[in-house]
Design a protein around this motif. Structure first.
Motif, PDB file in Angstrom:
ATOM      1  N   LYS A 222       0.667  -1.152  -0.039  1.00 55.94           N
ATOM      2  CA  LYS A 222       0.137  -0.108   0.061  1.00 55.94           C
ATOM      3  C   LYS A 222       0.692   1.345   0.067  1.00 55.94           C
ATOM      4  O   LYS A 222       0.524   2.211  -0.602  1.00 55.94           O
ATOM      5  N   ALA A 223       2.041   1.169   0.704  1.00 52.15           N
ATOM      6  CA  ALA A 223       2.955   2.357   0.870  1.00 52.15           C
ATOM      7  C   ALA A 223       3.668   2.698  -0.624  1.00 52.15           C
ATOM      8  O   ALA A 223       3.485   3.741  -0.924  1.00 52.15           O
ATOM      9  N   ALA A 224       3.852   1.431  -1.328  1.00 57.70           N
ATOM     10  CA  ALA A 224       4.544   1.731  -2.443  1.00 57.70           C
ATOM     11  C   ALA A 224       3.438   2.144  -3.563  1.00 57.70           C
ATOM     12  O   ALA A 224       3.733   2.862  -4.457  1.00 57.70           O
TER      13      ALA A 224
ATOM     14  N   TRP B 197       0.905   4.108  -2.764  1.00 57.10           N
ATOM     15  CA  TRP B 197       0.542   5.382  -2.531  1.00 57.10           C
ATOM     16  C   TRP B 197       1.797   6.089  -2.914  1.00 57.10           C
ATOM     17  O   TRP B 197       1.380   7.575  -3.549  1.00 57.10           O
ATOM     18  N   PHE B 198       2.883   5.701  -3.004  1.00 58.06           N
ATOM     19  CA  PHE B 198       4.058   6.712  -3.509  1.00 58.06           C
ATOM     20  C   PHE B 198       4.089   6.781  -4.913  1.00 58.06           C
ATOM     21  O   PHE B 198       4.289   8.002  -5.545  1.00 58.06           O
ATOM     22  N   ILE B 199       4.060   5.743  -5.818  1.00 58.09           N
ATOM     23  CA  ILE B 199       3.747   5.849  -7.159  1.00 58.09           C
ATOM     24  C   ILE B 199       2.721   6.662  -7.512  1.00 58.09           C
ATOM     25  O   ILE B 199       2.604   7.160  -8.773  1.00 58.09           O
ATOM     26  N   GLY B 200       1.564   6.690  -6.711  1.00 61.47           N
ATOM     27  CA  GLY B 200       0.405   7.325  -7.121  1.00 61.47           C
ATOM     28  C   GLY B 200       0.575   8.764  -7.074  1.00 61.47           C
ATOM     29  O   GLY B 200      -0.203   9.556  -7.989  1.00 61.47           O
ATOM     30  N   LEU B 201       1.354   9.174  -6.169  1.00 62.84           N
ATOM     31  CA  LEU B 201       1.804  10.780  -6.130  1.00 62.84           C
ATOM     32  C   LEU B 201       2.412  11.210  -7.702  1.00 62.84           C
ATOM     33  O   LEU B 201       2.053  12.100  -8.085  1.00 62.84           O
ATOM     34  N   PHE B 202       3.263  10.496  -7.988  1.00 62.35           N
ATOM     35  CA  PHE B 202       3.893  10.594  -9.412  1.00 62.35           C
ATOM     36  C   PHE B 202       2.767  10.570 -10.436  1.00 62.35           C
ATOM     37  O   PHE B 202       2.955  11.311 -11.562  1.00 62.35           O
ATOM     38  N   ILE B 203       2.012   9.692 -10.334  1.00 65.08           N
ATOM     39  CA  ILE B 203       0.826   9.222 -11.381  1.00 65.08           C
ATOM     40  C   ILE B 203       0.050  10.756 -11.503  1.00 65.08           C
ATOM     41  O   ILE B 203      -0.139  11.127 -12.372  1.00 65.08           O
ATOM     42  N   GLN B 204      -0.368  11.150 -10.545  1.00 62.90           N
ATOM     43  CA  GLN B 204      -1.133  12.285 -10.234  1.00 62.90           C
ATOM     44  C   GLN B 204      -0.333  13.536 -10.712  1.00 62.90           C
ATOM     45  O   GLN B 204      -1.165  14.340 -11.316  1.00 62.90           O
ATOM     46  N   GLY B 205       0.864  13.727 -10.445  1.00 64.87           N
ATOM     47  CA  GLY B 205       1.741  14.905 -10.771  1.00 64.87           C
ATOM     48  C   GLY B 205       1.859  14.807 -12.280  1.00 64.87           C
ATOM     49  O   GLY B 205       1.733  15.876 -13.034  1.00 64.87           O
ATOM     50  N   GLY B 206       1.973  13.508 -12.857  1.00 71.57           N
ATOM     51  CA  GLY B 206       1.953  13.693 -14.385  1.00 71.57           C
ATOM     52  C   GLY B 206       0.805  13.868 -15.145  1.00 71.57           C
ATOM     53  O   GLY B 206       0.584  14.576 -15.964  1.00 71.57           O
ATOM     54  N   GLN B 207      -0.320  13.623 -14.525  1.00 71.14           N
ATOM     55  CA  GLN B 207      -1.817  14.148 -15.008  1.00 71.14           C
ATOM     56  C   GLN B 207      -1.810  15.389 -15.080  1.00 71.14           C
ATOM     57  O   GLN B 207      -2.375  15.786 -15.742  1.00 71.14           O
ATOM     58  N   THR B 208      -1.189  16.063 -13.505  1.00 69.20           N
ATOM     59  CA  THR B 208      -1.356  17.530 -13.599  1.00 69.20           C
ATOM     60  C   THR B 208      -0.544  18.212 -14.781  1.00 69.20           C
ATOM     61  O   THR B 208      -0.882  19.136 -15.355  1.00 69.20           O
ATOM     62  N   PHE B 209       0.593  17.574 -14.966  1.00 70.18           N
ATOM     63  CA  PHE B 209       1.420  18.185 -15.760  1.00 70.18           C
ATOM     64  C   PHE B 209       1.009  18.012 -17.219  1.00 70.18           C
ATOM     65  O   PHE B 209       0.977  19.069 -17.734  1.00 70.18           O
TER      66      PHE B 209
END
Length: 183
Positions: free
Chosen positions: A6-8, A10-22
């Motif tokens: 779950k921690a992993a 969540w961690f990769i989810g941060l970058f996925i969300q950042g990529g979508q925002t970008f």
């Protein structure tokens, strides 16, 4: 083990969300800002820098009638045409006694026009976009907010300019007075 997974995620989810925002920025606001900046540069070329500079010279005149020109019109035009941070250079037409107040007005004007003219301060547009998103989700009209924010901004920069001009005059008078000698 499940907590680690779950921690992993969540961690990769941060970058996925950042990529979508970008991605949203690349296809949304960035082209808009580039087109607006190109338009404003073309408008400056069409109007002529000499005419824009003439407003600065007019604002340097003495008297209360020139307060709105000095602390509303000039800062707005500077921010609109030159954007942040180049807008502050329009103070070069003003006598030294007006420069601190002009700077105060101009630095306060880089935010209020964002909703109507996002090119004026693209680095801060993301703050406005966040506010606009919240307003939209609440069911309100962003255009109404943008116009009100701009109008209140004009009042605030005029007041700030006048107050800062007065404070600067007091400070300069204090500097001019000779110090009392100790007996």
């Amino acid at each position: 083990m499940e907590a680690l997974v779950k921690a992993a995620e969540w961690f990769i989810g941060l970058f996925i969300q950042g990529g979508q925002t970008f991605s949203g920025l690349v296809v949304g606001i960035i082209p808009l800002l580039i087109v607006l900046m190109t338009f404003v540069n073309a408008l400056i070329a069409l109007i002529g820098t000499d005419k824009i500079d003439a407003v600065g010279k007019l604002a340097a005149r003495e008297g209360i009638l020139y307060y709105p020109i000095r602390y509303m019109v000039l800062p707005f035009l500077a921010v609109f045409f030159l954007t942040n941070p180049m807008a502050y250079t329009m103070g070069r037409f003003l006598p030294e006694k007006y420069k601190p107040a002009f700077y105060d007005s101009a630095v306060s004007m880089v935010h209020p026009p964002l909703g109507v003219f996002p090119h004026v301060n693209p680095g801060e547009y993301f703050v406005w976009a966040g506010i606009a998103n919240g307003i939209t989700e609440a069911g309100y009209n962003v255009g109404d907010l943008a116009i009100r924010y701009l109008l209140v901004g004009f009042v605030v920069i005029l007041l700030r300019g006048i107050v800062t001009e007065r404070i600067s005059a007091i400070m300069w008078k204090r500097e001019e007075q000779p110090e009392a000698s100790a007996v």
